[in-house]
Motif scaffolding. Structure first.
Motif, short mmCIF file in Angstrom:
data_model
loop_
_atom_site.label_atom_id
_atom_site.label_comp_id
_atom_site.label_asym_id
_atom_site.label_seq_id
_atom_site.Cartn_x
_atom_site.Cartn_y
_atom_site.Cartn_z
N SER A 13 59.64 14.92 83.91
CA SER A 13 58.32 14.92 84.49
C SER A 13 57.56 13.30 83.83
O SER A 13 57.06 13.12 85.68
N THR A 21 50.92 15.31 87.11
CA THR A 21 52.66 15.05 86.73
C THR A 21 52.73 15.16 85.29
O THR A 21 53.22 15.61 84.51
N GLY A 52 51.97 17.88 83.49
CA GLY A 52 54.08 18.22 84.14
C GLY A 52 54.72 18.77 83.19
O GLY A 52 55.46 18.89 82.64
N THR A 69 57.63 18.76 88.67
CA THR A 69 57.90 18.78 87.13
C THR A 69 59.06 20.54 86.75
O THR A 69 59.81 20.12 86.06
#
Length: 412
Positions: A134, A261, A265, A315
């Motif tokens: 991530s 993200t 993620g 990710t």
């Protein structure tokens, strides 16, 4: 996680240099030759080798007896090529400039997927590695936000030459930091240990291992759409009577992607394949909504929402590659995946260039359809794999390294 902080710094610096190249090359060409087309040709020469060099770079990295030297050398080659381009563009014969661009672009897969393949050797398997990917994905998003902005600002205040020099410094910093990293895989030996895979082994793995086939085919199709989003955002902003707001729309998308993200993620309770599929579908829905808007603020909000949804895709993709790529071809899988996405994005940009006379809303709706189709493609390919038969457990580190035999599915 020994050395992971230095890895993130190296990855961010390298991807900052990579993300800034497109704008810097075009601005430098316009400044010195008065022709944006010249810059476009040089940029094409820089991007074109990505998919061709990816399997070569991945195979060479896997076979390297001194992986540190190979990775640092690739970053150094990227940096030196950028420096030479800064010196020659608009001043030397075009063929020479294009050759330099091809050489520099050939190092590109090691800046993107090649570096991501190092995470496996820095962070032990488990939730920690998932979180590490991530953070790794966030370096792409952060670079995509900051690099074009920094290049544009320096070019406006000074000139395109110093802007290009900033990218060279970033590339050099990445190479120095990469030289300090440990190059080993906890519990799996060094990247060059074990049986050596052939040049086409990465492609074989992408095809035979259904988790890799599903995510690679889906993200490649998605990037045909994502690659055209920048041009379409400019056209859409013009249609909304704000010709200069195309950059604002893409900045909203990039900021949203970084937020997505870092927040979404990190979800590890959801299998990465399923997370990627949902994220692609949600991104398509958000962009479909943006295609109907008649207000710039609403458009910015929807682009930001689309970015948030897009963030977890990378990710999840990195996690799947790490879990299912056999050790012998891991770097090939990472570099090939990155090369295919760059090529798909270039194809998307070319397609929207041919269809630029179409209404921007139609083009944006087309992008949303591609993303929804990507989610459907992933579902169909994943459903045909062993996961459909009822095995739905994560692979162990040992099974993930088995060359090309039966594999335990992730259950995306």
């Amino acid at each position: 996680m020994h050395g992971f902080g230095r890895y993130l710094a190296a990855a961010l610096a390298a991807r900052f240099a990579s993300e800034g190249m497109a704008m810097a090359v075009v601005l430098l060409a316009v400044e010195r030759t008065g022709s944006a087309a010249h810059g476009a040709f040089v940029l094409t020469a820089w991007l074109a080798p990505h998919v061709l060099a990816a399997p070569l770079a991945g195979a060479a990295a896997a076979r390297a007896r001194r992986p540190r030297l190979f990775h640092v050398g690739a970053l150094a080659g990227f940096t030196v090529a950028a420096a030479v381009l800064a010196a020659l563009l608009g001043r030397a014969p075009a063929p020479l400039v294009l050759v330099v661009a091809v050489i520099g672009g050939s190092c590109g897969p090691m800046v993107t997927g090649g570096m991501s393949s190092l995470v496996t050797g820095l962070v032990p398997a488990g939730a920690g590695r998932d979180r590490a990917y991530s953070w790794d994905a966030s370096t792409y998003n952060a670079a995509s936000i900051t690099a074009p902005a920094a290049v544009s600002l320096i070019a406006a205040l000074l000139s395109a030459g110093p802007a290009m020099a900033l990218l060279v410094v970033a590339g050099a910093l990445a190479a120095v930091l990469a030289a300090t990293l440990p190059y080993g895989d906890p519990g799996a030996g060094t990247p060059s240990s074990g049986p050596r895979a052939g040049l086409g082994a990465g492609l074989v793995a992408l095809w035979r291992i259904h988790e890799l086939r599903a995510i690679t085919s889906a993200t490649t199709l998605a990037f045909v759409g994502i690659g055209s989003l920048t041009t379409v955002s400019v056209l859409l902003a013009t249609r909304l009577d704000s010709p200069g707001a195309g950059g604002l729309l893409m900045t909203a998308f990039a900021v949203g992607a970084l937020a997505g993200t870092l927040a979404l993620g990190r979800i590890t309770a959801v299998p990465p394949g399923r997370l990627a599929r949902w994220a692609m579908a949600a991104t398509g829905v958000a962009l479909a909504g943006a295609s109907f808007t008649t207000s710039l603020p609403v458009g910015v909000a929807l682009f930001a929402a689309a970015g948030v949804c897009d963030g977890p895709i990378l990710t999840a993709t990195l996690r799947i590659r790490s879990q299912y790529a056999p050790d012998a071809v891991r770097t090939q899988v990472f570099t090939l995946g990155a090369g295919l996405k760059v090529t798909a994005a270039s194809l998307g940009a070319a397609l929207v260039g041919l269809a630029a006379e179409a209404p921007p809303r139609v083009l944006l709706a087309g992008i949303s359809v591609l993303l929804l189709a990507s989610a459907l493609l992933h579902a169909l390919v994943a459903a045909r794999g062993p996961a459909a038969a009822g095995a739905a457990t994560e692979p162990s580190e040992g099974s993930a390294r088995a060359p090309f035999g039966p594999r335990t599915p992730a259950g995306p």
